[in-house]
Design an enzyme around this catalytic site. Structure first.
Site, PDB file in Angstrom:
ATOM      1  N   ARG A  56     115.578  35.570-102.334  1.00 53.14           N
ATOM      2  CA  ARG A  56     114.560  34.541-102.592  1.00 53.14           C
ATOM      3  C   ARG A  56     113.446  34.606-101.550  1.00 53.14           C
ATOM      4  O   ARG A  56     112.270  34.451-101.865  1.00 53.14           O
ATOM      5  CB  ARG A  56     115.206  33.156-102.643  1.00 53.14           C
ATOM      6  CG  ARG A  56     114.368  32.100-103.353  1.00 53.14           C
ATOM      7  CD  ARG A  56     113.441  31.334-102.414  1.00 53.14           C
ATOM      8  NE  ARG A  56     114.184  30.814-101.306  1.00 53.14           N
ATOM      9  CZ  ARG A  56     113.762  30.860-100.036  1.00 53.14           C
ATOM     10  NH1 ARG A  56     112.588  31.354 -99.717  1.00 53.14           N
ATOM     11  NH2 ARG A  56     114.527  30.405 -99.051  1.00 53.14           N
ATOM     12  N   GLU A  64     104.260  33.423 -83.825  1.00 56.50           N
ATOM     13  CA  GLU A  64     104.104  34.363 -82.711  1.00 56.50           C
ATOM     14  C   GLU A  64     105.305  34.246 -81.775  1.00 56.50           C
ATOM     15  O   GLU A  64     106.055  33.258 -81.853  1.00 56.50           O
ATOM     16  CB  GLU A  64     102.810  34.032 -81.961  1.00 56.50           C
ATOM     17  CG  GLU A  64     101.602  34.122 -82.876  1.00 56.50           C
ATOM     18  CD  GLU A  64     100.279  33.909 -82.158  1.00 56.50           C
ATOM     19  OE1 GLU A  64     100.298  33.447 -80.992  1.00 56.50           O
ATOM     20  OE2 GLU A  64      99.246  34.226 -82.765  1.00 56.50           O
ATOM     21  N   SER A  77     106.498  26.363 -83.960  1.00 58.88           N
ATOM     22  CA  SER A  77     106.220  25.104 -84.669  1.00 58.88           C
ATOM     23  C   SER A  77     104.775  24.650 -84.497  1.00 58.88           C
ATOM     24  O   SER A  77     104.308  23.793 -85.252  1.00 58.88           O
ATOM     25  CB  SER A  77     107.158  24.006 -84.151  1.00 58.88           C
ATOM     26  OG  SER A  77     108.497  24.374 -84.374  1.00 58.88           O
ATOM     27  N   ILE A  95     108.587  38.108 -88.812  1.00 57.91           N
ATOM     28  CA  ILE A  95     107.806  38.239 -90.042  1.00 57.91           C
ATOM     29  C   ILE A  95     108.636  38.925 -91.131  1.00 57.91           C
ATOM     30  O   ILE A  95     108.967  40.121 -91.021  1.00 57.91           O
ATOM     31  CB  ILE A  95     106.488  39.002 -89.772  1.00 57.91           C
ATOM     32  CG1 ILE A  95     105.735  38.334 -88.613  1.00 57.91           C
ATOM     33  CG2 ILE A  95     105.633  39.065 -91.035  1.00 57.91           C
ATOM     34  CD1 ILE A  95     105.505  36.830 -88.770  1.00 57.91           C
ATOM     35  N   THR A  96     108.955  38.164 -92.173  1.00 58.58           N
ATOM     36  CA  THR A  96     109.732  38.695 -93.304  1.00 58.58           C
ATOM     37  C   THR A  96     108.921  39.796 -93.994  1.00 58.58           C
ATOM     38  O   THR A  96     107.718  39.627 -94.235  1.00 58.58           O
ATOM     39  CB  THR A  96     110.046  37.560 -94.299  1.00 58.58           C
ATOM     40  OG1 THR A  96     110.727  36.526 -93.594  1.00 58.58           O
ATOM     41  CG2 THR A  96     110.907  38.049 -95.451  1.00 58.58           C
ATOM     42  N   ALA A 156     105.305  27.891-100.328  1.00 64.97           N
ATOM     43  CA  ALA A 156     106.596  28.543-100.073  1.00 64.97           C
ATOM     44  C   ALA A 156     107.703  27.506 -99.880  1.00 64.97           C
ATOM     45  O   ALA A 156     108.841  27.707-100.315  1.00 64.97           O
ATOM     46  CB  ALA A 156     106.489  29.451 -98.855  1.00 64.97           C
ATOM     47  N   ARG A 157     107.368  26.395 -99.231  1.00 61.62           N
ATOM     48  CA  ARG A 157     108.369  25.334 -99.043  1.00 61.62           C
ATOM     49  C   ARG A 157     108.831  24.784-100.380  1.00 61.62           C
ATOM     50  O   ARG A 157     109.983  24.382-100.541  1.00 61.62           O
ATOM     51  CB  ARG A 157     107.768  24.191 -98.224  1.00 61.62           C
ATOM     52  CG  ARG A 157     107.599  24.541 -96.788  1.00 61.62           C
ATOM     53  CD  ARG A 157     106.719  23.544 -96.064  1.00 61.62           C
ATOM     54  NE  ARG A 157     106.535  23.986 -94.686  1.00 61.62           N
ATOM     55  CZ  ARG A 157     105.567  23.551 -93.888  1.00 61.62           C
ATOM     56  NH1 ARG A 157     104.695  22.662 -94.324  1.00 61.62           N
ATOM     57  NH2 ARG A 157     105.470  23.994 -92.655  1.00 61.62           N
ATOM     58  N   GLU A 216     109.602  28.013 -92.275  1.00 61.39           N
ATOM     59  CA  GLU A 216     108.711  27.169 -93.116  1.00 61.39           C
ATOM     60  C   GLU A 216     108.736  25.719 -92.639  1.00 61.39           C
ATOM     61  O   GLU A 216     108.736  24.789 -93.450  1.00 61.39           O
ATOM     62  CB  GLU A 216     109.139  27.223 -94.585  1.00 61.39           C
ATOM     63  CG  GLU A 216     109.308  28.611 -95.144  1.00 61.39           C
ATOM     64  CD  GLU A 216     108.011  29.266 -95.490  1.00 61.39           C
ATOM     65  OE1 GLU A 216     106.973  28.565 -95.510  1.00 61.39           O
ATOM     66  OE2 GLU A 216     108.016  30.482 -95.706  1.00 61.39           O
ATOM     67  N   PHE A 252     104.027  14.256 -83.050  1.00 61.11           N
ATOM     68  CA  PHE A 252     104.152  15.701 -82.819  1.00 61.11           C
ATOM     69  C   PHE A 252     103.875  16.069 -81.361  1.00 61.11           C
ATOM     70  O   PHE A 252     104.419  17.026 -80.851  1.00 61.11           O
ATOM     71  CB  PHE A 252     103.188  16.475 -83.713  1.00 61.11           C
ATOM     72  CG  PHE A 252     103.733  16.713 -85.092  1.00 61.11           C
ATOM     73  CD1 PHE A 252     104.540  17.801 -85.353  1.00 61.11           C
ATOM     74  CD2 PHE A 252     103.460  15.838 -86.123  1.00 61.11           C
ATOM     75  CE1 PHE A 252     105.049  18.033 -86.622  1.00 61.11           C
ATOM     76  CE2 PHE A 252     103.963  16.052 -87.398  1.00 61.11           C
ATOM     77  CZ  PHE A 252     104.760  17.145 -87.645  1.00 61.11           C
TER      78      PHE A 252
END
Ligand code: FAD
Length: 383
Positions: A89, A132, A137, A162-163, A241-242, A362, A382
């Protein structure tokens, strides 16, 4: 199983997608998954054209050879792919929702025509470089730079985790410029651009994860994605993508649940199947509840997306809730299988380990909690 019969609410097209992807994974993927996971390999080049033929790459995008399905149909496909393995996936998500979506949303006509049809067919593979080594995050504080040099751009920096990184024909790389964050298309083989794979992973082993190094990478003006400036560029793709993940997690959880139910029915201790003990039934009943709820959340968010009304906060809700639910189901299912639960003879510990990555990438669990906390209080925690 599936007491709520959530799938009864799917349309005919969505059910057809479900059945097609299920049949594909059962025939072409499932028999090899334990070995791929054990060996730490993923045959992306062989699978990509097949995934392309099924219309699964950039499936929810319109035009340029993409299938243009509904968001729910895309979600159902992600669910079935991840029921096989989160690595499969992830490959489809990164190709379609990150790399292709970035080009589709923000690319020039020339960029779209050059890359999207080949990527939809699985003839070209893409990756998405945002994280990186020292910035995960908080990507808005990225260190990778793109500087003007005459009519060209020169990129320096590194991207981590990195996929598809080392197998990609094109990398979508996000870099800071004097003008804010911009996206660049970096074709494989560009001088100064190198990749190396990350080894010794115990999660998402059937998936390629790489570091990208950009050392004075010179690109023409036409390599920049003209349609977006600022962090909203990559964040817009991450939201896509999420969305796939909040469906995918339901598939991974379901696979663990099915394994636990099957095992509980047949494994005997104290002269009875372990599924006849109340403690085991309690575990299975909670799994059913967790997955029923997760399935409903996915379908609800999918329908909102198809109506054009979904918000990033709703997608955060789904990613947070469903990955957490799937991970809880996986861990509980592991206990039902006893010692057999720690082997690759069953899918449970593979999913359980994979879901640790899915919890982190993600947007980590904490990032989505902070997103929801901000939505309900109006206060930003945050920083
Ligand atoms: C298998 C895999 C594949 C991936 N594929 C990609 C990809 O294709 N492209 C890509 O760009 N990235 C990819 N990633 C990277 C992923 O998105 C990052 O790992 C993720 O964003 C977290 O960053 P980090 O690992 O640097 O953790 P950090 O950001 O260093 O976080 C460490 C911990 O601190 C917490 N934390 C951070 N800030 C706060 C805060 N303000 N408040 C409370 N807690 C906080 C985090 O939630 C986490 O628990 C991949 C990661 C994995 C594991």
């Amino acid at each position: 199983m599936d007491v709520l019969r959530v799938d009864d609410r799917l349309t005919g097209e969505e059910r057809m997608v479900r059945d097609t992807v299920r049949a594909f994974t059962a025939e072409k993927v499932a028999p090899h998954l334990a070995s791929w996971f054990e060996d730490g390999t993923f045959p992306a080049r062989e699978l990509a054209p097949e995934l392309g033929r099924l219309g699964l790459l950039g499936m929810h995008l319109e035009g340029y050879g993409c299938a243009g399905t509904s968001a729910v149909a895309y979600g159902v496909a992600c669910r079935e792919l991840e029921a096989a393995d989160s690595g499969l996936r992830s490959f489809v998500s990164v190709q379609g929702s990150l790399a292709m979506a970035a080009i589709h949303k923000y690319g020039s006509e020339d960029q779209k025509n050059e890359w999207l049809p080949r990527m939809a067919a699985g003839e070209a593979i893409g990756c998405f470089g945002l994280t990186e080594p020292d910035r995960g995050s908080d990507p808005g504080d990225m260190l990778t730079r793109a500087a003007r040099d005459g009519a060209d751009w020169v990129l320096d920096g590194a991207k981590m985790w990195i996929t598809n990184g080392s197998i990609a024909d094109v990398a979508v790389v996000w870099a800071r410029t004097d003008d804010g964050i911009r996206g660049f298309l970096v074709p494989r083989g560009t001088p100064g651009f190198t990749t190396s794979d990350i080894h010794r992973k115990l999660s998402l082993r059937a998936s390629v994860t790489s570091e990208l190094v950009l050392d004075g990478v010179r690109l023409p003006e036409s390599a920049m994605l003209p349609g977006v400036r600022g962090l909203k560029g990559p964040l817009g793709c991450l939201s896509e993508a999420r969305y796939g993940i909040l469906w995918g997690a339901v598939g991974a959880g379901r696979s663990c649940y099915e394994a636990a139910v099957g095992y509980a029915r047949t494994r005997e201790q104290f002269g009875r199947p372990i599924g006849s003990f109340q403690l085991t039934q309690e575990k299975l009943a909670w799994m059913e509840v967790a997955l029923g709820q997760a399935g409903l959340v996915a379908l609800h968010i999918g329908r909102l997306k198809d109506e054009g009304n979904v918000t990033p906060q709703q997608v955060s809700f789904g990613k947070l809730a469903n990955v957490r639910a799937a991970l809880d189901v996986a861990r509980e299912a592991r206990t039902v299988l006893g010692a057999n639960g720690i082997t690759l003879e069953y899918p449970v510990i593979r999913h359980m380990n994979n879901l640790e990555s899915v919890l982190t990438y993600e947007g980590t669990q904490e990032v989505h909690l902070l997103t929801l906390g901000k939505a309900v209080t109006g206060l930003d925690a945050f920083r």
